[in-house]
Design an enzyme around this catalytic site. Structure first.
Site, PDB file in Angstrom:
ATOM      1  N   SER A  35      47.116  33.246  75.652  1.00  0.00           N
ATOM      2  CA  SER A  35      46.511  33.485  76.713  1.00  0.00           C
ATOM      3  C   SER A  35      45.631  31.993  78.022  1.00  0.00           C
ATOM      4  CB  SER A  35      45.821  34.926  77.790  1.00  0.00           C
ATOM      5  OG  SER A  35      45.501  34.576  78.496  1.00  0.00           O
ATOM      6  N   TYR A  48      38.365  39.492  75.394  1.00  0.00           N
ATOM      7  CA  TYR A  48      39.543  38.960  75.764  1.00  0.00           C
ATOM      8  C   TYR A  48      39.940  38.130  75.834  1.00  0.00           C
ATOM      9  CZ  TYR A  48      44.745  39.007  77.929  1.00  0.00           C
ATOM     10  OH  TYR A  48      45.822  38.749  77.722  1.00  0.00           O
TER      11      TYR A  48
END
Length: 199
Positions: A35, A48
């Site tokens: 990401s 995350y």
């Protein structure tokens, strides 16, 4: 723990399972989906962000271990992509996101799929240990550390990586509106030197 298990631990176990066959066949393509927040950070998503950033290190180390077996290992780092999640955002939230994306639009799932297809093809047979960022320029705009160090309002540029340094040529819209900066980094991205060439 659930986030770490899904994003990192599950990836490790899957690679461990499939890698034996790839090594035996002396061929393989491994693509991780990370990401853009692994580069920029994101408040409230420490777990995350950590799990996605860990995949980058996993990719680099694994690529070195299996390169001699004709196995490539790479990452794709998506930015904001149109999905069921983004459909739930309000117009105001979407506008806030688009204001940070130089291309002023969300990416499409096909942008990620096409990148994965390329990395798995023969055209990418000499690419390994790399992270391909697909974010419409978002991570460039989010390079707040460089902006802070140079006190510039806006930065855009092109990076080239020679053997041991990263040289980034950039233009600025600050009071040095017509100049060229050459910033030399070590591999850990600490600044070695900066020169400003006025035009």
């Amino acid at each position: 723990n659930d986030v770490m298990d899904v994003n990192l631990n599950a990836t490790f176990k899957l690679v461990k399972f499939f890698l034996k066959g790839m090594v035996k066949r002396r061929f393989g393509r491994i693509v991780f989906i990370t990401s853009v927040v692994s580069f920029t950070g994101n408040p409230g998503q420490t777990n995350y962000t950590a799990s996605k950033a860990a995949l980058t290190g996993f990719c680099k180390s694994l690529s070195l271990e299996v390169a001699s077996r004709n196995i490539t290992v790479n990452c794709i780092s998506p930015g904001f992509i149109s999905s069921n999640m983004t459909e739930k955002l309000s117009d105001d939230q979407k506008n806030q996101i688009l204001a940070k994306v130089p291309m002023k639009k969300l990416g499409n799932p096909s942008d990620i799929a096409n990148t994965a297809s390329f990395l798995c093809s023969d055209n990418a047979s000499y690419i390994t240990g790399q992270t391909i960022v697909v974010d419409g320029g978002f991570s460039i705009q989010s390079d707040w550390i460089i902006r802070h160090k140079l006190n510039f309002k806006f930065i855009c540029g092109v990076a080239v990586i020679p053997h041991h340094t990263l040289i980034k040529k950039q233009t600025s819209s600050s009071r040095y509106s017509r100049c060229l900066q050459v910033i030399v980094y070590r591999k850990d991205l600490s600044i070695v030197g900066l020169r400003i060439y006025k035009k």
